[in-house]
Design a protein around this motif. Structure first.
Motif, PDB file in Angstrom:
ATOM      1  N   ILE A 266       0.861  -1.189   0.000  1.00 26.75           N
ATOM      2  CA  ILE A 266       0.000   0.000   0.000  1.00 26.75           C
ATOM      3  C   ILE A 266       0.892   1.232   0.000  1.00 26.75           C
ATOM      4  O   ILE A 266       1.738   1.395   0.881  1.00 26.75           O
ATOM      5  N   GLY A 267       0.702   2.108  -0.939  1.00 32.86           N
ATOM      6  CA  GLY A 267       1.390   3.403  -0.913  1.00 32.86           C
ATOM      7  C   GLY A 267       0.433   4.422  -0.312  1.00 32.86           C
ATOM      8  O   GLY A 267      -0.634   4.669  -0.869  1.00 32.86           O
ATOM      9  N   PHE A 268       0.785   4.986   0.833  1.00 34.35           N
ATOM     10  CA  PHE A 268      -0.106   5.950   1.495  1.00 34.35           C
ATOM     11  C   PHE A 268       0.518   7.339   1.476  1.00 34.35           C
ATOM     12  O   PHE A 268       1.559   7.570   2.083  1.00 34.35           O
TER      13      PHE A 268
ATOM     14  N   SER B 288       5.807   8.048  -7.420  1.00 35.76           N
ATOM     15  CA  SER B 288       6.788   7.021  -7.047  1.00 35.76           C
ATOM     16  C   SER B 288       6.078   5.709  -6.686  1.00 35.76           C
ATOM     17  O   SER B 288       6.588   4.633  -6.962  1.00 35.76           O
ATOM     18  N   PHE B 289       4.877   5.804  -6.109  1.00 36.59           N
ATOM     19  CA  PHE B 289       4.115   4.571  -5.849  1.00 36.59           C
ATOM     20  C   PHE B 289       3.792   3.860  -7.170  1.00 36.59           C
ATOM     21  O   PHE B 289       3.850   2.644  -7.262  1.00 36.59           O
ATOM     22  N   ILE B 290       3.430   4.656  -8.172  1.00 36.80           N
ATOM     23  CA  ILE B 290       3.084   4.064  -9.475  1.00 36.80           C
ATOM     24  C   ILE B 290       4.314   3.359 -10.041  1.00 36.80           C
ATOM     25  O   ILE B 290       4.236   2.210 -10.505  1.00 36.80           O
ATOM     26  N   GLN B 291       5.455   4.050  -9.949  1.00 35.05           N
ATOM     27  CA  GLN B 291       6.697   3.462 -10.479  1.00 35.05           C
ATOM     28  C   GLN B 291       7.054   2.156  -9.784  1.00 35.05           C
ATOM     29  O   GLN B 291       7.534   1.217 -10.393  1.00 35.05           O
TER      30      GLN B 291
ATOM     31  N   TYR C 266      -2.065  -0.874  -4.109  1.00 31.72           N
ATOM     32  CA  TYR C 266      -3.105   0.135  -3.888  1.00 31.72           C
ATOM     33  C   TYR C 266      -2.434   1.448  -3.496  1.00 31.72           C
ATOM     34  O   TYR C 266      -1.422   1.444  -2.799  1.00 31.72           O
ATOM     35  N   ILE C 267      -3.069   2.541  -3.928  1.00 28.53           N
ATOM     36  CA  ILE C 267      -2.630   3.861  -3.470  1.00 28.53           C
ATOM     37  C   ILE C 267      -3.728   4.420  -2.573  1.00 28.53           C
ATOM     38  O   ILE C 267      -4.919   4.346  -2.919  1.00 28.53           O
ATOM     39  N   VAL C 268      -3.331   4.931  -1.416  1.00 25.65           N
ATOM     40  CA  VAL C 268      -4.281   5.612  -0.544  1.00 25.65           C
ATOM     41  C   VAL C 268      -3.817   7.064  -0.446  1.00 25.65           C
ATOM     42  O   VAL C 268      -2.647   7.331  -0.178  1.00 25.65           O
ATOM     43  N   LEU C 269      -4.757   7.968  -0.685  1.00 22.50           N
ATOM     44  CA  LEU C 269      -4.410   9.390  -0.700  1.00 22.50           C
ATOM     45  C   LEU C 269      -5.277  10.158   0.290  1.00 22.50           C
ATOM     46  O   LEU C 269      -6.506  10.105   0.213  1.00 22.50           O
TER      47      LEU C 269
ATOM     48  N   GLU D 247      -2.819   9.080 -14.229  1.00 20.18           N
ATOM     49  CA  GLU D 247      -1.615   8.233 -14.350  1.00 20.18           C
ATOM     50  C   GLU D 247      -1.799   6.941 -13.555  1.00 20.18           C
ATOM     51  O   GLU D 247      -1.448   5.855 -14.020  1.00 20.18           O
ATOM     52  N   ALA D 248      -2.357   7.041 -12.374  1.00 15.43           N
ATOM     53  CA  ALA D 248      -2.582   5.836 -11.549  1.00 15.43           C
ATOM     54  C   ALA D 248      -3.599   4.926 -12.219  1.00 15.43           C
ATOM     55  O   ALA D 248      -3.454   3.698 -12.241  1.00 15.43           O
ATOM     56  N   LYS D 249      -4.607   5.551 -12.798  1.00 14.59           N
ATOM     57  CA  LYS D 249      -5.650   4.755 -13.461  1.00 14.59           C
ATOM     58  C   LYS D 249      -5.057   4.001 -14.652  1.00 14.59           C
ATOM     59  O   LYS D 249      -5.340   2.817 -14.859  1.00 14.59           O
TER      60      LYS D 249
END
Ligand code: GYE
Length: 363
Positions: free
Chosen positions: A50-52, A99-102, A107-110, A124-126
């Motif tokens: 998880i990238g938060f 950087s999470f995408i890379q 999952y990304i939590v924002l 970009e994440a999508k």
């Protein structure tokens, strides 16, 4: 191809290369996989990454929120949490998401600092097929499909609850609308917590004829709350209500009021300055509410970790979480005069704050 799958393939490839190197180098076919390669293979198969992107560390609410996320996404529960502090800067949060995408997280939590300006990075994440869960404050996007879902509070409702409480409390004291001389210490400008709470105050000031003297940002911090309150006490000599958009600002405002030789309390007719606040997380603020120094706190619940984890479990199981999940919250006061508030024909109880209530709270 999903990110998880891509990561698995890439680790399998590196494991295969490592195995070949080991096999060639040692000439011993019994140990064809290195320890680190085996570890890598093991961790990919059962760890959810998880990238938060947390927006900062401005308040006690924020600390409780970060802690809740860390607890929910612990290593022993099978998660790897990449935690990035945005230090109140949207640009830093955007860099973190990239950087999470890379890194190909699952999952990304924002937790976004402000509402607007996320469209490009969410796209970009999508495109990378990484689900994005928005937590706490909201994002304002052109297309709702740019994020998977959101969980947080209804800040506009919070603001209206606070104002309806003030209206009823003032009436119980025999005060009318134009007796109330209010200043608003706002949160971070452009954040949904600020936008919703400010909107509630502005709407009810117009509705009940309150004298809303000034609205000024306090950035959700105690230091700024103190600074702007001290200044407003110099500018206006008749302030009798301070609407603080969080507890930390309220603590700062109380310090400034006391330093100016005035008294924070509920007896407006007797010369007190009535303090209202949001959150109910900071222990000093809660104790102030118990003893009446803060007249009313609208709860804002920071414990989103388990909620985000539920969402992720739903997604892992192929389900579809609710697009928007509002958390239900109460309103605290130690004055019995107002037992409930009504908004849009809904009734919301006021929780009478006692030591017992404090002792049984989850935060
Ligand atoms: O009320 C405040 C914090 O976004 C709900 O941010 C959150 C707000 C909270 O700094 O204390």
């Amino acid at each position: 191809m999903s990110n998880r799958f891509k990561r698995i393939i890439s680790v399998i490839l590196s494991v295969a290369v490592a195995a070949m190197i080991t096999a060639c180098g040692s000439g011993n076919n019994d140990h064809i996989m290195t320890d680190s390669a085996a570890d890598a293979a093991g961790s990919v198969s059962d760890t959810t990454v998880i990238g938060f992107s947390q927006l900062g560390a401005e308040s006690d609410w924020r600390s409780a929120n970060s802690e809740s996320m860390r607890e929910a996404f612990s290593a022993d529960k099978g998660y790897e949490l990449l935690f990035e502090d945005g230090q109140q800067k949207q640009s830093k949060q955007i860099t973190a998401i990239r950087s999470f995408i890379q890194q190909g997280v699952d999952y990304i939590v924002l937790a976004p600092v402000t509402q607007e300006g996320w469209d490009s990075v969410l796209l970009e994440a999508k495109e990378a097929e990484i689900p994005v869960i928005i937590v706490d404050r909201m994002v304002e996007t052109e297309d709702d499909d740019l994020f998977t879902c959101w969980v947080g509070s209804d800040f506009y409702l919070e603001g209206r609850k606070a104002c309806e409480w003030l209206h009823r409390y003032a009436a119980s004291q025999g005060l009318s609308g134009n007796d109330l001389h209010i200043v608003n210490i706002q949160g971070t400008i452009g954040s949904s917590a600020q936008i919703g709470r400010t909107a509630g105050l502005e709407e009810y000031s117009a509705k009940y004829g309150w004298d809303l003297r000034e609205e000024t940002p306090g950035d959700f911090t105690q230091a700024k709350g103190r600074e702007v309150m001290a200044q407003m006490l110099v500018t206006y000599n008749n302030i009798n209500v301070v609407y603080c958009e969080n507890d930390n600002e309220a603590l700062g405002a109380i310090e400034a009021i006391e330093a100016a030789g005035k008294h924070a309390g509920p007896d407006i007719a007797g010369g007190d300055i009535l303090i209202m606040s949001f959150d109910g997380v900071n222990q000093t603020a809660i104790n102030y509410c118990l003893e009446g120094t803060i007249a009313c706190i609208v709860e804002c619940n920071p414990l989103h970790g388990p909620r985000v984890e539920n969402i992720i479990q739903t997604l892992q199981n192929g389900g579809t979480p609710d697009k928007l999940e509002y958390v239900s919250e109460t309103l605290y006061s130690s004055y019995e005069t107002v037992r409930e508030v009504r908004i849009d024909s809904e009734t919301y109880p006021v929780t009478l704050l006692t030591q017992d209530v404090i002792d049984t709270r989850a935060y």
